[in-house]
Design an enzyme around this catalytic site. Structure first.
Site, PDB file in Angstrom:
ATOM      1  N   CYS A 176     -13.874 -29.178   7.148  1.00 42.01           N
ATOM      2  CA  CYS A 176     -12.866 -28.198   6.739  1.00 42.01           C
ATOM      3  C   CYS A 176     -11.549 -28.930   6.480  1.00 42.01           C
ATOM      4  CB  CYS A 176     -12.690 -27.126   7.812  1.00 42.01           C
ATOM      5  SG  CYS A 176     -11.352 -25.968   7.435  1.00 42.01           S
ATOM      6  N   CYS A 221      -8.191 -28.043  11.475  1.00 36.44           N
ATOM      7  CA  CYS A 221      -9.407 -28.859  11.570  1.00 36.44           C
ATOM      8  C   CYS A 221      -9.128 -30.334  11.353  1.00 36.44           C
ATOM      9  CB  CYS A 221     -10.466 -28.360  10.585  1.00 36.44           C
ATOM     10  SG  CYS A 221     -11.203 -26.797  11.111  1.00 36.44           S
ATOM     11  N   ASP A 246       0.857  -1.186   0.000  1.00 40.33           N
ATOM     12  CA  ASP A 246       0.000   0.000   0.000  1.00 40.33           C
ATOM     13  C   ASP A 246       0.894   1.237   0.000  1.00 40.33           C
ATOM     14  OD1 ASP A 246       0.944   0.188   2.562  1.00 40.33           O
ATOM     15  OD2 ASP A 246      -0.971  -0.212   3.525  1.00 40.33           O
ATOM     16  N   PHE A 304      -3.034   5.210   4.425  1.00 43.41           N
ATOM     17  CA  PHE A 304      -4.055   4.838   5.400  1.00 43.41           C
ATOM     18  C   PHE A 304      -3.504   4.844   6.824  1.00 43.41           C
ATOM     19  CE2 PHE A 304      -6.545   1.802   7.879  1.00 43.41           C
ATOM     20  CZ  PHE A 304      -7.821   2.298   7.677  1.00 43.41           C
ATOM     21  N   ASP A 347      -8.412  -7.170   0.908  1.00 42.72           N
ATOM     22  CA  ASP A 347      -7.478  -7.432   1.999  1.00 42.72           C
ATOM     23  C   ASP A 347      -8.202  -7.083   3.269  1.00 42.72           C
ATOM     24  OD1 ASP A 347      -7.167  -4.434   1.485  1.00 42.72           O
ATOM     25  OD2 ASP A 347      -6.066  -4.710   3.358  1.00 42.72           O
ATOM     26  N   HIS A 351      -6.842 -21.628  10.305  1.00 40.56           N
ATOM     27  CA  HIS A 351      -8.216 -21.937   9.888  1.00 40.56           C
ATOM     28  C   HIS A 351      -8.871 -20.718   9.229  1.00 40.56           C
ATOM     29  CE1 HIS A 351     -12.331 -23.354   9.819  1.00 40.56           C
ATOM     30  NE2 HIS A 351     -12.659 -22.171  10.310  1.00 40.56           N
TER      31      HIS A 351
END
Lengths: 393, 393
Positions: B321, B326, B93, B97, B283, B352
């Site tokens: 999953c 998982c 970026d 920001f 993102d 996860h």
């Protein structure tokens, strides 16, 4: 698999031994380093990473797991192996050391220890028999007797009384296992199910820094006929030479055909010195704890990667190291991660440090087999600088 | 490899697009989720784990890396790819920001922004040209123009002036790249060396929550002819419907043959709604940030694994999953790790959650290809409960 300890080779110049312990969950080549999985996880690393590091055994701390998540939870999951998804051997301690170092408001009687845990202050009572029950529920492949670990320094009279009580507690643990071998642990479900009789029970030698107490207690514990022997109450603040002597005095009584475990030790040179004194197994928080502070082990001593000298360093933590951290990342990057408090930083140093300890034991085993351990030990100790005087290449 | 964006398929029922972005460090299938590696590391996971998760791109935050470790360090290591050992595409970026959300004592002029960083208060100045220079030094495959991100709510007059300045800054970035395409970035050493001309430069559309500003700014940015277009200044506290409208207004002016990037977004249903509105890239800190608080994403909404209901839960975070967490660990164990503040707990939930986001994008791509995206989106959004009302099966 039948539990077994086999001596593969012995050193001619020292008491160093190359052996192999066979447990229901696999073999452990000795001398062995045992990464510490205090709360059911070796801090910072996954079970898969432990397997990739060739760790053959991990330690689960009975006191911590008893306090949180509690025995009911671990029983529900079918024991510690299932709970933490580690299918290799597990050594469980008796909880004694943490009761004496972490818990509050301890009250020690001949029966056992009453205490309040350090998390929420809940009262609990652990006796030698209860320590065995807990370890059975956890499903440890190697279990330990309950002992009192006295502080350093310690008055002779207190140490003498405590050591005698530790021997009586050891006898009660031994007795409990004789009576319960065939029935205990049956509730453990899943692939890790096996008879409790197949687990090792190690007796712990205490005796503070007093020669006669160490010698007498070692003999008393050996007379009870355990599957292995541990030396406890060392590295509790005493000078290194007193620690070495305590191990030497105890070792004199230990039978050659049983594994010996020096508890809570130590630095890399200490491990080699203790191997030379006939010790086979070690556990220590140093590789994982120091990693979280940015400190890495190398053959030349520890380096703190927070130091500014590493900002532009493109080298790995240690040249020619085969660990994932050294094969993929620079000191400069790891330093940045540690300074920026990124988790990957402590993960990478933890991986390196565990590799360093495990690889040191692997080297020691090879050197013993080849009859060159004594030279190896001397060269390593000479090269290794203690932390405060460490010189970085 | 020549930089390229190819549209593979478009949805008949919505503006959803299935595309592919080709960069010097590899291809990115869109719609794409970009894990955030703020300080040169995606929090909690290693580059190897990112590859195993099939992440095709990561984001490096220019502001954070400029502040620490600093540009000289990253230049010394030959750019961000080499520094962090990530050989896939990187999006950088502009730093804008974070200057507007983290830095102190900002002073904005037409020239650029002067600020004190939030770490040690050092003063710095970033102009549109400097933002490009920094991103060149980092070696981003996708770079962003410097913009001012106004807060919510924002007065119309301030938003109008700021949006016009953002357009002038965008023009300066475009101009800088035209002038420096062949020479910039040559100092980057190692396998990641490539011409700066091969990197994408995305223009950012601002305009707060005002329709005419969003429309006009989008047209002004598009007129500058960028390699892709981002919509910024969304998810800064405005209600979701205002956010969606801001995206819709801007999108009207965006050419179909360039990639579109909705910055800093969002929840799983928001991502699908934004895909339906023609967005290609996202993102968001949610999967990694919430993981550190014990919160996991599932198709039914988020679950906080700290909750007592999971103490004895032998199920994985999410049934069926395919992620490592998982496949290997139970909710009960992960809950214990989070409660005991073990790093492995947040590592597993992070794995996860990233898998969940990346897999959601993979599903969306397949559904667009098969012409079934609209049903998929509606069914997913209907099934997914927002966080406060989440019902656990």
């Amino acid at each position: 698999m039948q539990k077994e300890f086999e001596l593969v080779a012995t050193d001619r110049h020292s008491k160093a031994r190359r052996g192999c312990l066979t447990t229901a969950h696999g073999a452990i080549d000795t001398p062995a380093f045992i990464p510490i999985g205090t709360q059911g996880s070796v801090k910072g690393v996954s079970p898969r990473e432990l397997r990739e590091l060739n760790a053959q055994i991990v330690l689960g701390n009975t006191y911590h797991l008893f306090v949180r998540p509690g025995l009911d939870v671990i029983k529900h999951f079918g024991g510690l192996h299932n709970f933490m998804n580690w299918d290799g051997p597990i050594l469980t301690d008796s909880g004694g050391f943490q009761i004496f170092s972490l818990a509050k408001l301890r009250k020690i009687t001949e029966d056992g220890v009453e205490f309040q845990n350090h998390i929420d202050g809940t009262r609990a009572f652990i006796s030698p028999e209860i320590a065995m029950e807990i370890q059975t529920a956890l499903g440890g492949d190697i279990t330990m007797t309950l002992d009192e670990c006295v502080p350093y320094p310690c008055e002779y009279d207190y140490a003498a009384q405590s050591t005698e009580m530790t021997a009586r507690w050891a006898k009660r643990c031994r007795q409990w296992k004789r009576l319960n071998s065939e029935t205990a642990g049956r509730e453990l479900a899943g692939p890790s199910t096996r008879r409790f009789a197949d687990s090792f029970l190690f007796g712990i030698v205490q005796g503070a820094t007093f020669e006669n107490l160490r010698r007498e207690n070692a003999q008393a514990i050996v007379d009870l006929d355990f599957d292995g022997y541990a030396i406890g109450g060392v590295s509790v603040g005493e000078p290194e030479d007193e620690m070495m002597r305590a191990v030497e005095w105890a070792e004199l009584s230990l039978p050659g055909n049983k594994p010996r475990y020096a508890m809570g030790l130590g630095t890399p040179p200490q491990l080699l010195e203790l191997i030379a004194r006939g010790m086979d197994m070690f556990d220590c928080v140093l590789p994982t704890r120091l990693a979280r502070n940015g400190t890495a082990f190398t053959a030349k001593g520890t380096v703190n990667l927070k130091n500014a000298e590493f900002i532009l360093d493109k080298n790995p933590i240690e040249q020619n190291c085969a660990c994932d951290a050294c094969r993929e990342f620079s000191r400069g990057y790891i330093r940045h991660l540690i300074k920026a408090e990124e988790i990957l930083g402590l993960r990478l140093i933890t991986l390196h440090n565990l590799h360093f300890y495990l690889n040191l034991m692997s080297q020691a085993r090879t050197e013993i087999e080849q009859g060159t351990f004594d030279q190896f030990r001397k060269a390593f100790v000479a090269e290794y600088k203690t932390r405060d005087a460490v010189a970085i290449e």
